[in-house]
Enzyme design. Structure first.
Site, PDB file in Angstrom:
ATOM      1  N   TYR A 155       3.076   3.847   6.700  1.00 52.42           N
ATOM      2  CA  TYR A 155       3.915   2.579   6.181  1.00 52.42           C
ATOM      3  C   TYR A 155       2.834   1.561   4.774  1.00 52.42           C
ATOM      4  O   TYR A 155       2.932   1.746   4.086  1.00 52.42           O
ATOM      5  CB  TYR A 155       3.743   1.483   7.615  1.00 52.42           C
ATOM      6  CG  TYR A 155       3.828   0.461   7.083  1.00 52.42           C
ATOM      7  CD1 TYR A 155       4.891  -0.489   6.337  1.00 52.42           C
ATOM      8  CD2 TYR A 155       2.109  -0.598   7.424  1.00 52.42           C
ATOM      9  CE1 TYR A 155       4.381  -2.284   6.000  1.00 52.42           C
ATOM     10  CE2 TYR A 155       2.156  -1.889   6.524  1.00 52.42           C
ATOM     11  CZ  TYR A 155       3.113  -2.484   6.734  1.00 52.42           C
ATOM     12  OH  TYR A 155       3.425  -3.643   5.415  1.00 52.42           O
ATOM     13  N   SER A 215       0.909  -5.325   0.933  1.00 54.64           N
ATOM     14  CA  SER A 215      -0.170  -5.406   1.707  1.00 54.64           C
ATOM     15  C   SER A 215      -2.219  -5.010   1.050  1.00 54.64           C
ATOM     16  O   SER A 215      -1.804  -4.050   0.875  1.00 54.64           O
ATOM     17  CB  SER A 215       0.146  -4.565   2.921  1.00 54.64           C
ATOM     18  OG  SER A 215      -0.724  -4.721   4.125  1.00 54.64           O
ATOM     19  N   LYS A 265       3.726   1.461   0.984  1.00 52.32           N
ATOM     20  CA  LYS A 265       3.424  -0.590   0.143  1.00 52.32           C
ATOM     21  C   LYS A 265       3.035   0.141  -0.543  1.00 52.32           C
ATOM     22  O   LYS A 265       2.754  -0.348  -2.367  1.00 52.32           O
ATOM     23  CB  LYS A 265       2.633  -1.247   0.914  1.00 52.32           C
ATOM     24  CG  LYS A 265       2.759  -2.187   1.966  1.00 52.32           C
ATOM     25  CD  LYS A 265       4.206  -2.691   1.223  1.00 52.32           C
ATOM     26  CE  LYS A 265       5.524  -3.300   2.632  1.00 52.32           C
ATOM     27  NZ  LYS A 265       6.108  -4.334   2.529  1.00 52.32           N
TER      28      LYS A 265
HETATM   29  P1  NAD Z   1       9.770  -8.722   9.491  1.00 52.48           P
HETATM   30  O1  NAD Z   1      10.316  -6.912   9.728  1.00 52.48           O
HETATM   31  O2  NAD Z   1       9.793  -9.852  10.351  1.00 52.48           O
HETATM   32  O3  NAD Z   1      10.901  -8.979   8.520  1.00 52.48           O
HETATM   33  C1  NAD Z   1      11.504  -7.900   7.542  1.00 52.48           C
HETATM   34  C2  NAD Z   1      12.918  -7.539   7.434  1.00 52.48           C
HETATM   35  O4  NAD Z   1      13.743  -7.101   6.387  1.00 52.48           O
HETATM   36  C3  NAD Z   1      13.683  -8.256   8.592  1.00 52.48           C
HETATM   37  O5  NAD Z   1      14.008  -8.728   9.029  1.00 52.48           O
HETATM   38  C4  NAD Z   1      14.126  -6.836   8.382  1.00 52.48           C
HETATM   39  O6  NAD Z   1      15.811  -6.986   9.569  1.00 52.48           O
HETATM   40  C5  NAD Z   1      15.541  -6.412   7.615  1.00 52.48           C
HETATM   41  N1  NAD Z   1      14.922  -5.075   6.963  1.00 52.48           N
HETATM   42  C6  NAD Z   1      14.160  -4.060   7.289  1.00 52.48           C
HETATM   43  N2  NAD Z   1      15.025  -3.519   6.321  1.00 52.48           N
HETATM   44  C7  NAD Z   1      15.771  -3.890   6.133  1.00 52.48           C
HETATM   45  C8  NAD Z   1      16.846  -2.422   4.727  1.00 52.48           C
HETATM   46  N3  NAD Z   1      16.982  -1.517   4.485  1.00 52.48           N
HETATM   47  N4  NAD Z   1      17.408  -3.827   4.722  1.00 52.48           N
HETATM   48  C9  NAD Z   1      18.169  -5.456   4.561  1.00 52.48           C
HETATM   49  N5  NAD Z   1      17.142  -5.723   5.703  1.00 52.48           N
HETATM   50  C10 NAD Z   1      15.750  -4.850   6.253  1.00 52.48           C
HETATM   51  O7  NAD Z   1       8.082  -8.483   8.759  1.00 52.48           O
HETATM   52  P2  NAD Z   1       7.850  -9.192   7.714  1.00 52.48           P
HETATM   53  O8  NAD Z   1       6.149  -9.583   8.694  1.00 52.48           O
HETATM   54  O9  NAD Z   1       8.679 -10.599   7.961  1.00 52.48           O
HETATM   55  O10 NAD Z   1       7.240  -8.639   6.954  1.00 52.48           O
HETATM   56  C11 NAD Z   1       7.966  -9.006   5.201  1.00 52.48           C
HETATM   57  C12 NAD Z   1       6.913  -8.112   4.818  1.00 52.48           C
HETATM   58  O11 NAD Z   1       6.138  -7.886   4.540  1.00 52.48           O
HETATM   59  C13 NAD Z   1       7.521  -6.494   4.884  1.00 52.48           C
HETATM   60  O12 NAD Z   1       7.652  -5.571   3.549  1.00 52.48           O
HETATM   61  C14 NAD Z   1       6.425  -6.283   5.683  1.00 52.48           C
HETATM   62  O13 NAD Z   1       5.688  -5.001   5.449  1.00 52.48           O
HETATM   63  C15 NAD Z   1       5.255  -6.311   4.760  1.00 52.48           C
HETATM   64  N6  NAD Z   1       3.934  -7.430   5.049  1.00 52.48           N
HETATM   65  C16 NAD Z   1       3.694  -8.193   6.555  1.00 52.48           C
HETATM   66  C17 NAD Z   1       2.490  -8.559   6.587  1.00 52.48           C
HETATM   67  C18 NAD Z   1       2.478  -8.206   8.271  1.00 52.48           C
HETATM   68  O14 NAD Z   1       0.942  -8.791   8.837  1.00 52.48           O
HETATM   69  N7  NAD Z   1       3.541  -9.226   8.611  1.00 52.48           N
HETATM   70  C19 NAD Z   1       1.000  -8.027   6.541  1.00 52.48           C
HETATM   71  C20 NAD Z   1       1.829  -7.341   5.210  1.00 52.48           C
HETATM   72  C21 NAD Z   1       2.737  -6.908   4.521  1.00 52.48           C
HETATM   73  N1  UFG Z   2      -6.341  -5.540  17.777  1.00 53.91           N
HETATM   74  C1  UFG Z   2      -6.904  -5.682  19.150  1.00 53.91           C
HETATM   75  N2  UFG Z   2      -5.354  -5.476  19.985  1.00 53.91           N
HETATM   76  C2  UFG Z   2      -4.699  -5.801  19.850  1.00 53.91           C
HETATM   77  C3  UFG Z   2      -3.932  -5.754  18.600  1.00 53.91           C
HETATM   78  C4  UFG Z   2      -5.313  -6.633  17.699  1.00 53.91           C
HETATM   79  O1  UFG Z   2      -7.487  -5.984  19.518  1.00 53.91           O
HETATM   80  O2  UFG Z   2      -3.505  -5.765  20.416  1.00 53.91           O
HETATM   81  C5  UFG Z   2      -7.473  -5.934  16.545  1.00 53.91           C
HETATM   82  C6  UFG Z   2      -6.960  -4.938  15.340  1.00 53.91           C
HETATM   83  O3  UFG Z   2      -7.530  -3.975  16.036  1.00 53.91           O
HETATM   84  C7  UFG Z   2      -7.722  -5.570  14.767  1.00 53.91           C
HETATM   85  C8  UFG Z   2      -7.301  -6.569  14.774  1.00 53.91           C
HETATM   86  O4  UFG Z   2      -7.044  -6.872  15.854  1.00 53.91           O
HETATM   87  O5  UFG Z   2      -9.203  -5.375  14.249  1.00 53.91           O
HETATM   88  C9  UFG Z   2      -6.055  -7.210  13.651  1.00 53.91           C
HETATM   89  O6  UFG Z   2      -5.024  -5.919  14.023  1.00 53.91           O
HETATM   90  P1  UFG Z   2      -3.499  -6.212  14.106  1.00 53.91           P
HETATM   91  O7  UFG Z   2      -2.946  -5.069  14.123  1.00 53.91           O
HETATM   92  O8  UFG Z   2      -3.141  -7.924  14.002  1.00 53.91           O
HETATM   93  O9  UFG Z   2      -3.633  -6.439  12.322  1.00 53.91           O
HETATM   94  P2  UFG Z   2      -4.061  -5.398  11.455  1.00 53.91           P
HETATM   95  O10 UFG Z   2      -4.968  -6.136  10.340  1.00 53.91           O
HETATM   96  O11 UFG Z   2      -4.622  -3.711  12.038  1.00 53.91           O
HETATM   97  O12 UFG Z   2      -2.714  -4.487   9.991  1.00 53.91           O
HETATM   98  C10 UFG Z   2      -2.379  -5.983   9.838  1.00 53.91           C
HETATM   99  C11 UFG Z   2      -0.625  -5.123  10.064  1.00 53.91           C
HETATM  100  C12 UFG Z   2      -0.260  -4.448   8.848  1.00 53.91           C
HETATM  101  C13 UFG Z   2      -0.722  -5.400   7.586  1.00 53.91           C
HETATM  102  C14 UFG Z   2      -2.558  -5.254   6.737  1.00 53.91           C
HETATM  103  C15 UFG Z   2      -2.718  -5.964   5.931  1.00 53.91           C
HETATM  104  O13 UFG Z   2      -0.116  -4.866  10.701  1.00 53.91           O
HETATM  105  O14 UFG Z   2       1.330  -3.862   8.660  1.00 53.91           O
HETATM  106  O15 UFG Z   2      -2.625  -6.442   8.405  1.00 53.91           O
HETATM  107  O16 UFG Z   2      -4.324  -6.346   5.699  1.00 53.91           O
HETATM  108  F1  UFG Z   2      -0.962  -3.755   6.752  1.00 53.91           F
END
Ligand code: NAD
Ligand code: UFG
Length: 342
Positions: A149, A124, A153
């Site tokens: 969290y 991330s 990562k």
């Molecule tokens: P998500 O929660 O939709 O998907 C993660 C999946 O992992 C879920 O289906 C959950 O049930 C499964 N899971 C969690 N722990 C587990 C375990 N111990 N064993 C088996 N399954 C398990 O999240 P996502 O948004 O699809 O994110 C996928 C990956 O990308 C995650 O590692 C997350 O941290 C990373 N990531 C997400 C974002 C974002 O903004 N969505 C940003 C950066 C990184």
């Molecule tokens: N925000 C609002 N209102 C909300 C939610 C978010 O104003 O209800 C704003 C936040 O302050 C930020 C922007 O929208 O300025 C984006 O916020 P998000 O929570 O959507 O995303 P972040 O950038 O904070 O974080 C996301 C993921 C993290 C990841 C990160 C990587 O949630 O898991 O991107 O850049 F680590």
């Protein structure tokens, strides 16, 4: 190739399964469903027109994982499984370290035993902390994370790098995602947060669909053009294709590689609200609140390295991202409809 997708029932994993299968890869999904629904699997099968082998298992359960590796004999693992709620991780650090780090270590042990040493890991942009340079290149030093969290990562990147250094048979790709939004164009799979969404786009779509009254914008006094936070929003299908591109480049001896997956464009919170309204014709009422602790002002990528080395770049613009997010939400106002809606 045969790919084992951990967390493949989740938001990014499910979209990646579609793109992998479209490229002719064989896929098997492992997910504990702790943050997803089993109903994703038949929808993936409807999109792809093929069976999607699914194992409901926890990656921390080595015995089950060993059986899955024996049955599937994957060539590579794309590892999405993990807990991802920033605020929850502050309250439950032990659970986050145990699941994300403990789970990944167990997965790596099973992989080594099975002789499968190819892994793509979901990292991330959070590892950059408050970024030292904008746009953020992969050379930007890693920063101080503001929550457990983020540390999972950052630490897992280190663990994977150390393992690859010690044994060059490992091929490790660390993909640093920026802010994935959007959904598959069918509107049948998408982001399905449980409870109150932490992230901006699902909050916006839930306001738009009438599940929440008003969007709370966290601060309008940042040093940005309109005072609201700037991020690099990327369509989840583009992000998914980034994994397919990384897989294509993986070969014996490719070692450790790190890529940002973003668009290279920064949009403010107000830009997103206005783009959503224009793209969908649906109004999003908002109020300005205090800043959210831990947020940085600006975070967007340089996406050059992935373009140069993987031949990948994001294709979909912000209008498409908003339309696809909205199609998913409006077709599925209660997500997959089988869990507590918060
Ligand atoms: P998500 O929660 O939709 O998907 C993660 C999946 O992992 C879920 O289906 C959950 O049930 C499964 N899971 C969690 N722990 C587990 C375990 N111990 N064993 C088996 N399954 C398990 O999240 P996502 O948004 O699809 O994110 C996928 C990956 O990308 C995650 O590692 C997350 O941290 C990373 N990531 C997400 C974002 C974002 O903004 N969505 C940003 C950066 C990184
Ligand atoms: N925000 C609002 N209102 C909300 C939610 C978010 O104003 O209800 C704003 C936040 O302050 C930020 C922007 O929208 O300025 C984006 O916020 P998000 O929570 O959507 O995303 P972040 O950038 O904070 O974080 C996301 C993921 C993290 C990841 C990160 C990587 O949630 O898991 O991107 O850049 F680590």
């Amino acid at each position: 190739m045969k790919i084992l997708v951990t967390g493949g029932a989740g938001f990014i994993g499910s979209h990646t399964v579609v793109e992998l299968m479209a490229e002719g890869h064989e896929v098997a999904v492992v997910d504990s469903l702790v943050n997803s629904s089993a109903l994703v699997i038949p929808r993936l099968e409807a999109i792809t027109g093929k069976a999607v082998p699914f194992y409901k298992a926890d990656i921390r359960d080595k015995e089950s994982m060993e059986k899955i590796f024996e049955a599937e004999r994957p060539d590579a693992v794309i590892h999405f499984a993990g807990l991802k709620a920033v605020g929850e991780s502050v309250r439950l650090p032990l659970e986050y370290y145990e699941n994300n780090i403990g789970g990944t270590i167990k997965l790596l042990e099973v992989m080594r035993k099975a002789g499968c040493k190819n892994i793509i890991f979901s990292s991330s942009a959070t590892v950059y902390g408050d970024p030292a340079i904008i746009p953020i290149t992969e050379e930007c030093p890693k920063g101080t994370c503001t929550n457990p969290y983020g540390w999972t990562k950052s630490m897992l990147e280190q663990i994977l790098s150390d393992i690859q250094f010690a044994d060059p048979e490992w091929n490790v790709v660390l993909l640093r995602y920026f802010n994935p939004i959007g959904a598959h164009e069918s509107g049948t799979i998408g982001e399905n947060p449980s409870g109150i969404p932490n992230n901006l786009m699902p909050y916006i779509t839930q306001v738009a669909v009438g599940r929440r009254d008003v969007l709370h914008i966290f601060g309008n006094d940042y040093d940005t053009p309109d005072g609201t936070g700037v991020r690099d929003y990327i369509h989840v299908v583009d992000l998914a294709r980034g994994h397919v591109a990384a897989l294509k480049k993986m070969e014996p001896g490719s070692g450790l590689s790190i890529y940002n997956l973003g668009t290279g464009i920064g949009y403010s919170v107000l830009d997103i609200v206005h783009s959503f309204e224009e793209a969908t014709g649906v109004k999003v009422p908002y109020v300005i609140d205090e800043r959210r602790p831990g947020d940085v002002a600006v975070c967007y990528s340089s996406a050059d390295k992935a373009h140069r080395e993987l031949g990948w770049k994001a294709e979909y613009d912000i209008t498409r991202m908003c339309r696809d997010s909205w199609r998913w939400q409006s077709m599925n106002p209660n997500g997959y409809g089988d869990e507590d809606m918060g």
